[in-house]
Design a protein around this motif. Structure first.
Motif, PDB file in Angstrom:
ATOM      1  N   THR A 146       2.673   0.111  -1.333  1.00  0.00           N
ATOM      2  CA  THR A 146       1.560  -0.365  -0.884  1.00  0.00           C
ATOM      3  C   THR A 146       0.425   0.020  -1.672  1.00  0.00           C
ATOM      4  N   GLU A 147      -0.875  -0.429  -1.938  1.00  0.00           N
ATOM      5  CA  GLU A 147      -2.024   0.120  -2.457  1.00  0.00           C
ATOM      6  C   GLU A 147      -2.407   1.444  -1.968  1.00  0.00           C
ATOM      7  N   ALA A 148      -2.196   1.700  -0.866  1.00  0.00           N
ATOM      8  CA  ALA A 148      -2.493   3.000  -0.143  1.00  0.00           C
ATOM      9  C   ALA A 148      -1.338   4.067  -0.623  1.00  0.00           C
ATOM     10  N   ASP A 149      -0.034   3.778  -0.711  1.00  0.00           N
ATOM     11  CA  ASP A 149       0.960   4.611  -1.466  1.00  0.00           C
ATOM     12  C   ASP A 149       0.643   5.032  -2.857  1.00  0.00           C
ATOM     13  N   LEU A 150       0.273   3.892  -3.545  1.00  0.00           N
ATOM     14  CA  LEU A 150       0.024   4.250  -5.060  1.00  0.00           C
ATOM     15  C   LEU A 150      -1.008   4.979  -5.209  1.00  0.00           C
ATOM     16  N   ALA A 151      -2.204   4.880  -4.312  1.00  0.00           N
ATOM     17  CA  ALA A 151      -3.491   5.775  -4.488  1.00  0.00           C
ATOM     18  C   ALA A 151      -3.195   7.169  -4.079  1.00  0.00           C
ATOM     19  N   LYS A 152      -2.335   7.575  -2.973  1.00  0.00           N
ATOM     20  CA  LYS A 152      -1.787   8.644  -2.670  1.00  0.00           C
ATOM     21  C   LYS A 152      -1.021   9.316  -3.669  1.00  0.00           C
ATOM     22  N   SER A 153      -0.200   8.460  -4.538  1.00  0.00           N
ATOM     23  CA  SER A 153       0.676   8.981  -5.506  1.00  0.00           C
ATOM     24  C   SER A 153      -0.250   9.697  -6.701  1.00  0.00           C
ATOM     25  N   LEU A 154      -1.331   8.850  -6.866  1.00  0.00           N
ATOM     26  CA  LEU A 154      -2.181   9.099  -8.331  1.00  0.00           C
ATOM     27  C   LEU A 154      -2.963  10.569  -7.976  1.00  0.00           C
ATOM     28  N   GLU A 155      -3.400  10.294  -6.692  1.00  0.00           N
ATOM     29  CA  GLU A 155      -4.292  11.637  -6.144  1.00  0.00           C
ATOM     30  C   GLU A 155      -3.411  12.902  -6.227  1.00  0.00           C
ATOM     31  N   LYS A 156      -2.122  12.626  -5.784  1.00  0.00           N
ATOM     32  CA  LYS A 156      -1.294  14.000  -5.845  1.00  0.00           C
ATOM     33  C   LYS A 156      -1.244  14.622  -7.586  1.00  0.00           C
ATOM     34  N   LEU A 157      -1.087  13.528  -8.298  1.00  0.00           N
ATOM     35  CA  LEU A 157      -1.220  13.921  -9.761  1.00  0.00           C
ATOM     36  C   LEU A 157      -2.474  14.408 -10.303  1.00  0.00           C
ATOM     37  N   GLY A 158      -3.787  14.465  -9.582  1.00  0.00           N
ATOM     38  CA  GLY A 158      -4.840  14.801  -9.922  1.00  0.00           C
ATOM     39  C   GLY A 158      -5.840  13.811 -10.243  1.00  0.00           C
ATOM     40  N   TYR A 159      -5.700  12.514  -9.896  1.00  0.00           N
ATOM     41  CA  TYR A 159      -6.365  11.367 -10.070  1.00  0.00           C
ATOM     42  C   TYR A 159      -7.131  10.716  -9.093  1.00  0.00           C
ATOM     43  N   PRO A 160      -8.120  11.053  -8.343  1.00  0.00           N
ATOM     44  CA  PRO A 160      -8.628  10.425  -7.095  1.00  0.00           C
ATOM     45  C   PRO A 160      -8.790   9.174  -7.233  1.00  0.00           C
ATOM     46  N   SER A 161      -8.589   8.182  -6.308  1.00  0.00           N
ATOM     47  CA  SER A 161      -8.787   6.692  -6.622  1.00  0.00           C
ATOM     48  C   SER A 161     -10.093   6.297  -6.091  1.00  0.00           C
ATOM     49  N   ALA A 162     -10.748   5.535  -6.942  1.00  0.00           N
ATOM     50  CA  ALA A 162     -11.891   4.887  -6.367  1.00  0.00           C
ATOM     51  C   ALA A 162     -11.601   3.510  -5.951  1.00  0.00           C
ATOM     52  N   GLN A 163     -12.522   2.930  -5.303  1.00  0.00           N
ATOM     53  CA  GLN A 163     -12.389   1.336  -4.729  1.00  0.00           C
ATOM     54  C   GLN A 163     -11.924   0.603  -5.753  1.00  0.00           C
ATOM     55  N   ASP A 164     -11.127  -0.438  -5.672  1.00  0.00           N
ATOM     56  CA  ASP A 164     -10.719  -1.313  -6.697  1.00  0.00           C
ATOM     57  C   ASP A 164     -10.038  -0.847  -7.816  1.00  0.00           C
ATOM     58  N   GLU A 165      -9.752   0.511  -7.954  1.00  0.00           N
ATOM     59  CA  GLU A 165      -9.069   1.095  -9.185  1.00  0.00           C
ATOM     60  C   GLU A 165      -7.409   0.870  -8.747  1.00  0.00           C
ATOM     61  N   VAL A 166      -6.902   0.685  -7.709  1.00  0.00           N
ATOM     62  CA  VAL A 166      -5.568   0.438  -7.519  1.00  0.00           C
ATOM     63  C   VAL A 166      -5.860  -0.976  -6.579  1.00  0.00           C
ATOM     64  N   TYR A 167      -4.706  -1.678  -7.161  1.00  0.00           N
ATOM     65  CA  TYR A 167      -4.971  -3.137  -6.469  1.00  0.00           C
ATOM     66  C   TYR A 167      -3.308  -3.921  -6.643  1.00  0.00           C
ATOM     67  N   ARG A 168      -3.347  -5.073  -5.851  1.00  0.00           N
ATOM     68  CA  ARG A 168      -2.220  -5.892  -6.010  1.00  0.00           C
ATOM     69  C   ARG A 168      -2.479  -7.243  -6.867  1.00  0.00           C
ATOM     70  N   ASP A 169      -1.846  -7.477  -8.053  1.00  0.00           N
ATOM     71  CA  ASP A 169      -1.896  -8.587  -8.839  1.00  0.00           C
ATOM     72  C   ASP A 169      -0.687  -9.300  -9.002  1.00  0.00           C
ATOM     73  N   GLY A 170      -0.720 -10.659  -8.516  1.00  0.00           N
ATOM     74  CA  GLY A 170       0.506 -11.581  -8.639  1.00  0.00           C
ATOM     75  C   GLY A 170       1.707 -10.823  -8.075  1.00  0.00           C
ATOM     76  N   GLY A 171       1.470 -10.093  -6.949  1.00  0.00           N
ATOM     77  CA  GLY A 171       2.619  -9.304  -6.010  1.00  0.00           C
ATOM     78  C   GLY A 171       3.037  -8.184  -6.615  1.00  0.00           C
ATOM     79  N   ASN A 172       2.405  -7.645  -8.004  1.00  0.00           N
ATOM     80  CA  ASN A 172       2.610  -6.570  -8.418  1.00  0.00           C
ATOM     81  C   ASN A 172       1.525  -5.306  -8.230  1.00  0.00           C
ATOM     82  N   LEU A 173       1.943  -4.169  -7.963  1.00  0.00           N
ATOM     83  CA  LEU A 173       0.770  -3.082  -7.763  1.00  0.00           C
ATOM     84  C   LEU A 173       0.567  -2.644  -9.158  1.00  0.00           C
TER      85      LEU A 173
END
Length: 214
Positions: A146-173
């Motif tokens: 999910t978008e939330a899972d992806l945002a959390k994974s990126l945050e753990k790597l040191g990339y805090p997510s802002a609005q609309d920077e993580v999204y789903r497009d055509g069924g793919n994250l």
């Protein structure tokens, strides 16, 4: 982050004497008797000074780079010699060789043009892209669902997510964000394996490919 300075020489002594003479007499003549020289020098110095907003922007960019370099020392070490290995640009040659139809196509799709990166920025961007791809597809890794899972994974790597920077497009994250302190964007699309790349911000702004055109 995501989304998105000895004793006075004889010449100095002469100059100082000239300034004192100007102050005492209230004239623009210098000690050599040429009118307007002092005023012209002052104007020149003023014109060469950087505007406050430029100095502020440069200071802000330098601070962002310091924060990035302290946070990602491995990226810095990998790219410290990138500027010295830069090759010549071929952009001018390719644009001159376009036929009329290709030139028209390029004009109609100019909104998709990405800004050029310096060798160092390109190296850092690619290093971040490789780092993210490895973390999302390494052995034993669970692909975010999910978008939330992806945002959390990126945050753990040191990339805090802002609005609309993580999204789903055509069924793919997917994700697209600017890595503060590098000058580069990192864009990714989850798959098997994930596809992650670095590039300059789009001419219309931002790291996500703009939609539309004419």
């Amino acid at each position: 982050m995501i989304r998105r300075r000895p004793a006075p020489t004889a010449a100095v002594a002469v100059l100082a004497a000239g300034v004192l003479t100007l102050t005492a007499c209230g004239t623009t003549k210098t000690t050599t008797g040429q009118p307007g020289a002092a005023g012209s020098g002052a104007a020149s110095a003023s014109a060469s000074a950087k505007p406050d907003y430029v100095a502020a922007a440069e200071a802000s960019a330098a601070a962002e780079q310091q924060r990035h370099d302290a946070k990602f020392p491995d990226i810095v070490a990998r790219c410290k010699d990138a500027a010295a290995t830069a090759g010549p640009s071929t952009a001018a040659t390719s644009s001159r060789s376009m036929d009329p139809e290709a030139a028209k196509y390029a004009e109609n799709h100019a909104y998709k043009t990405k800004g050029e990166l310096s060798p160092e920025a390109e190296c850092k961007g690619r290093a971040h892209a490789a780092r993210i791809a490895k973390a999302l597809s390494g052995a034993g890794k669970t692909t975010p669902a999910t978008e939330a899972d992806l945002a959390k994974s990126l945050e753990k790597l040191g990339y805090p997510s802002a609005q609309d920077e993580v999204y789903r497009d055509g069924g793919n994250l997917g994700f697209a964000f600017f890595v503060q302190g590098t000058g580069s964007c990192v864009t990714g699309r989850l798959g098997t394996p994930p596809k992650v790349e670095a590039h300059g911000p789009y001419m219309e702004g931002g790291c996500q490919e703009p939609r539309g055109g004419h």
